[in-house]
Enzyme design. Structure first.
Site, mmCIF file in Angstrom:
data_model
loop_
_atom_site.group_PDB
_atom_site.id
_atom_site.type_symbol
_atom_site.label_atom_id
_atom_site.label_comp_id
_atom_site.label_asym_id
_atom_site.label_seq_id
_atom_site.Cartn_x
_atom_site.Cartn_y
_atom_site.Cartn_z
ATOM 1 N N ASP A 41 47.007 -27.809 19.762
ATOM 2 C CA ASP A 41 45.787 -27.601 20.402
ATOM 3 C C ASP A 41 45.335 -26.221 20.624
ATOM 4 O OD1 ASP A 41 45.749 -29.660 22.255
ATOM 5 O OD2 ASP A 41 46.719 -29.734 23.535
HETATM 6 C C1 GLC Z 1 51.963 -29.411 23.671
HETATM 7 C C2 GLC Z 1 50.658 -29.961 24.143
HETATM 8 C C3 GLC Z 1 50.370 -31.530 22.618
HETATM 9 C C4 GLC Z 1 50.102 -30.738 21.802
HETATM 10 C C5 GLC Z 1 51.328 -29.190 21.911
HETATM 11 C C6 GLC Z 1 51.190 -28.208 20.686
HETATM 12 O O1 GLC Z 1 53.332 -30.567 23.858
HETATM 13 O O2 GLC Z 1 51.746 -31.272 24.921
HETATM 14 O O3 GLC Z 1 49.750 -32.077 23.647
HETATM 15 O O4 GLC Z 1 50.163 -31.183 20.454
HETATM 16 O O5 GLC Z 1 51.704 -28.905 22.251
HETATM 17 O O6 GLC Z 1 49.561 -27.488 20.518
HETATM 18 C C1 GLC Z 2 48.172 -24.849 25.888
HETATM 19 C C2 GLC Z 2 49.873 -24.865 25.079
HETATM 20 C C3 GLC Z 2 49.116 -25.634 24.578
HETATM 21 C C4 GLC Z 2 49.295 -26.862 25.505
HETATM 22 C C5 GLC Z 2 48.245 -27.094 26.268
HETATM 23 C C6 GLC Z 2 48.161 -27.918 26.623
HETATM 24 O O1 GLC Z 2 47.118 -24.251 25.170
HETATM 25 O O2 GLC Z 2 50.157 -23.790 24.337
HETATM 26 O O3 GLC Z 2 51.247 -26.075 24.378
HETATM 27 O O4 GLC Z 2 48.631 -28.020 24.422
HETATM 28 O O5 GLC Z 2 47.873 -25.774 26.970
HETATM 29 O O6 GLC Z 2 46.636 -28.080 27.849
#
Ligand code: GLC
Ligand code: GLC
Length: 845
Positions: free
Chosen positions: A510
């Site tokens: 993300d």
């Molecule tokens: C968080 C989110 C997931 C995402 C991950 C890496 O765990 O829940 O959807 O893939 O971060 O950014």
């Molecule tokens: C932030 C976190 C990531 C998560 C995302 C979702 O970017 O670092 O892990 O998946 O928020 O809201």
């Protein structure tokens, strides 16, 4: 090294022996509709289905001190004021123990010859948390105790509860029935059809409080409420401000005597027509109505007395210790059942406790909560993730397949007609979340991943015929299979200049926001509009994911052709061939444009520049593409898989696991977004993101390197944690992230509980290391283990078959099956059919 607790495998509990853990170590109550989070000192909160819209009790995240507020019991014994869970009083206890078990927690403390033990759980199919408080006098003199219960109501919406004070401080209302049941009726007279209550069910209270300020005192903390200190309730009636629920009970205990008190904290809904108790507005009639006293915030002229029939039924049901104990036993039996589908005996108690207990338990929890409510997720920000929930269900599907089935339908119903998806949906409404929208181009692939896992577990192909709408729009229904086809196509129809998948807003990571270009600190990387128009940003992670799940899609089509599903054998074969063509093309594109010499590239950015390449100054190598491309076996013949895995070891690995990228980013790169916003070594910027370690581990099993797979597995596995102080968070569950080698404190964990790590490690250890893998026909046996593991047994229940499998590895191999006997007869292949009944399987490696 200092330890704060230990595993009690026989009881399936983690036992905390020191309440001052390095961080609150929590557990979850409830597993279907009504939920609670509870820390080892009884902090936390309850909610119904949705931690944002139906928050029942109040909790303050990031408060000082940490974890203040929860369901507390105060004991005033004349000499000391104490709580069985140590907090909030923090009076030194003579003994303390917290046992976190499967959906229950038992906290026991003792002081001055009195032992107080509280069992917290949510009975099955019940919208209430039951608390059984047992008080025992261990001395030979009479003990007179003053007991106060305490919980604070949240004004339902957990977000506005913490911000809209100009309204909130005027709306709180209660009813108090017979002095023993306190009702939270805030906003009930208008649009809400729900109320909550806190009852003492097997005794009569000697007083109560419902107004926080009256009970605690405006300038006191939870540790010293003025009523508790004075040893006297104030019988307060809340009008606005902060409504609470507190019972006051006087208890006398003879030497050796023990007494149980049952408290029930429940939630109920009434239909509009039945919301109110019939009454004319006169107190006398009202009193007759409820057979006792009733006091309401709205006073004499309250026309909106709650119709309490449903609450009464629950209170009645849990009014005896026998009933509570019987329900607790039912909960235990449910877990016996859930955990009986897969058990291992390996000779290593750490492995056994992870596989047989804690990894499975965490998979159930992530299935229920997605990423919504933990001590790191506030319950207001994020609902059910599209990709997250598909991954979670893969770790849970063997436990209750029917719930996984429903989840797949719910998730697919939020998909758009072009295959794109809402990134999240709200559990209460099951509707896509508009605040975040869609455009994460990995999302569609995960629907294939989840659905295939479900069918392989259950053999239930009928799910593919379910009619599922687009974006919950009635009338738009198509079959689930059609959703899968469109999901597959979404990738094919969104390719970039190298014929690799366009990333869209972001892929699994993300924080790799290649189309975001944000210079505004008030903007969220997650929700800002992206500039994908004209962008050349492509993802090798999606490429690998597409090949992996695309192959699953092809296999599914072939299977349907074989089974003559819907008489469309020829059509399915054709579809399989078409899909295979797309996959072959993707494999070629990866080999041609996605290989950096020693590892797979991570992406191309907006301008078409490489990300995750030796040419880059920082972030030369990323884990996600290594994981997915090796799992998919891309470039196996050319030696790419092994090389990439070696590079993971060389550049990403450290004693706590593999970091996400290396070297960490030390500057902000606007063309990469949030990833470079994190300090080096944390989160997506070179943290050990436990979620993606298992991808590389499965990659290792694809390369048949059992020793390496095992080494990576044990590095992030909670049961192997040595330094509990450094690790900081719960030592019985996986966390999302452990600080990486570039961090200030490598090895420190964060974001425990709600992470795809649980499901992926479950998949890794059971299907790829121990190698017991469901297929459409049965179980494939394909171990890839460390050479030191000489024998293990697994009991696996698949559909109506139970298999007792013994794997023998006398020569210390890492993979390869020499022979298999099924019920005493040698078989020629490695898949054993799911024929109903009990079967004995002997495997020789
Ligand atoms: C968080 C989110 C997931 C995402 C991950 C890496 O765990 O829940 O959807 O893939 O971060 O950014
Ligand atoms: C932030 C976190 C990531 C998560 C995302 C979702 O970017 O670092 O892990 O998946 O928020 O809201």
């Amino acid at each position: 090294m200092k330890t704060f607790g230990y595993f009690d495998d026989k009881n399936r509990e983690y036992v905390i022996t020191n309440p001052a853990t390095p961080f609150p170590w929590i557990n979850y109550l409830g597993n279907e509709d009504f939920f609670g989070l509870i820390s080892n000192t009884a902090g936390g909160y309850d909610f119904y289905k949705d931690a944002k819209f139906r928050r029942i009790t109040r909790y303050r995240y990031n408060g000082v001190p940490m974890d203040a507020g929860g369901r507390y019991f105060y004991i005033n014994d004349g000499e000391a004021i104490w709580s069985p869970g140590w907090k909030p009083c923090k009076t030194p206890l003579d003994s303390y123990e917290c046992r976190h078990g499967m959906n229950y927690t038992r906290i026991t403390g003792s002081k001055n010859g009195v032992e107080a033990s509280v069992l917290f759980f949510v009975p099955l199919k019940t919208w209430a948390e039951v608390q059984k408080l047992t008080l025992r006098n261990t001395t030979d003199e009479v003990k007179r105790l003053k007991i106060f219960s305490f919980t604070e109501w949240c004004l339902w919406n957990a977000a506005t509860d913490m911000e809209n004070f100009q309204r909130n401080w005027s709306t709180g209302e209660v009813e108090i029935e017979n002095g023993s049941t306190i009702y939270h009726k805030t906003e009930y007279k208008e649009r809400r059809n729900h109320y909550a209550f806190y009852a003492l069910t097997n005794a009569k209270a000697n007083g109560y409080d419902t107004d926080r300020e009256s009970f605690i005192g405006l300038y006191n903390g939870f540790e010293a409420p003025q009523c508790v200190v004075a040893g006297k309730p104030s019988n307060s009636v809340a009008h606005g401000w902060s409504p609470i629920a507190s019972h006051y009970v006087e208890v006398e205990l003879k030497p050796g005597e023990s007494k149980d008190f049952i408290f029930v904290l429940g939630y109920e809904e009434n239909e509009q027509k039945q919301k109110f108790a019939p009454l004319s507005g006169k107190t006398a009639e009202r009193d007759r109505n409820t057979e006792g006293t009733l006091i309401t915030s709205l006073g004499e002229l309250d026309h909106t007395i709650i119709n309490k029939d449903k609450a009464h039924a629950v209170i009645q049901r849990f009014s005896t210790v026998e009933a509570v104990d019987a329900d607790f036993e039912e909960l235990r039996q449910m877990w016996d059942g859930l955990l009986s589908k897969f058990t291992v005996k390996s000779g290593d108690e750490r492995l056994d406790r992870m596989v047989n207990i804690w990894n499975q338990y965490q998979c159930m929890i992530t299935f229920c909560f997605s990423r919504s409510a933990s001590f790191f997720e506030s319950g207001v920000g994020r609902g059910m993730g599209f990709r997250d929930s598909n991954q979670d269900l893969v770790g849970f599907v063997h436990q209750v397949p029917s719930r996984a089935r429903q989840r797949i339908i719910d998730i697919a119903s939020t998909q758009f007609p072009d295959g794109g998806c809402y990134h999240q949906y709200q559990p209460l409404t099951k509707r896509g979340n508009n605040d975040i929208g869609g455009g994460f181009n990995d999302d569609p692939c995960w629907l294939i991943f989840g659905t295939v896992a479900y069918i392989k577990e259950t053999g239930d192909f009928s799910i593919l015929d379910e009619m599922v709408p687009w974006d919950n729009e009635p009338g738009t229904e198509v079959t689930l299979f059609e959703h899968l086809r469109i999901s597959f196509n979404h990738v094919v129809e969104n390719l970039g200049p190298h014929m690799l998948p366009l990333i869209g807003r972001a892929d699994w990571n993300d924080c790799l926001n290649l189309n975001c270009f944000s210079w505004d600190p008030n903007e969220s990387f997650q929700t800002t509009e992206n500039n994908s128009e004209g962008s050349k940003a492509e993802s090798l992670m999606i490429a690998g994911l597409f090949v992996l799940t695309g192959k699953q899609y092809v296999e599914l089509c072939q299977e349907m052709a074989k089974r003559g599903h819907n008489d469309g054998a020829a059509a399915y074969t054709k579809e399989a061939d078409r899909a295979q063509g797309c996959i072959d093309a993707m494999v070629e594109a990866v080999k041609k444009h996605g290989w950096d010499g020693e590892w797979y590239l991570r992406a191309y950015d907006f301008y078409g520049n490489k990300i995750g390449s030796k040419e880059c100054e920082e972030g030369k190598i990323f884990i996600e593409s290594q994981g997915f491309c090796t799992m998919a076996g891309i470039g196996m013949e050319e030696g790419m898989v092994e090389k990439a895995l070696d590079s993971c070891k060389k550049y990403l690995d450290c004693e706590h696991g593999m970091v996400l990228n290396n070297p960490a980013f030390t500057r902000y790169y606007v063309e990469m977004g949030e990833i470079s916003s994190y300090p080096a070594g944390y989160k997506e910027n070179a943290g050990i993101f436990c979620h993606n370690n298992p991808w590389v581990i499965i990659g290792e099993t694809v390369a048949r390197r059992g020793n390496d797979a095992w080494e990576h597995y044990t590095k992030i596995c909670p049961a192997w944690i040595k330094d509990q102080t450094l690790h900081k968070i719960e030592p019985y569950v996986y966390c999302q992230m452990v600080a990486g080698k570039d961090a200030a404190k490598p090895g420190e964990g964060k974001n425990s509980w709600l992470t795809g790590t649980a499901a992926w490690n479950w998949l890794t250890i059971t299907q790829y290391i121990l190698g017991i893998r469901p297929t459409y026909d049965g179980l494939e046996i394909d171990p890839c283990i460390p050479e030191t593991l000489k024998e293990y047994t697994v009991r696996r229940v698949l559909r109506d078959a139970t298999f007792d499998i013994t794997v023998k590895n006398p020569d210390g191999r890492q993979s390869g099956v020499r022979s298999i006997t099924l019920d005493g007869k040698t078989i020629e292949h490695t898949t054993i059919p799911a024929t109903p009944g009990h079967h004995t399987v002997e495997v020789l490696m």
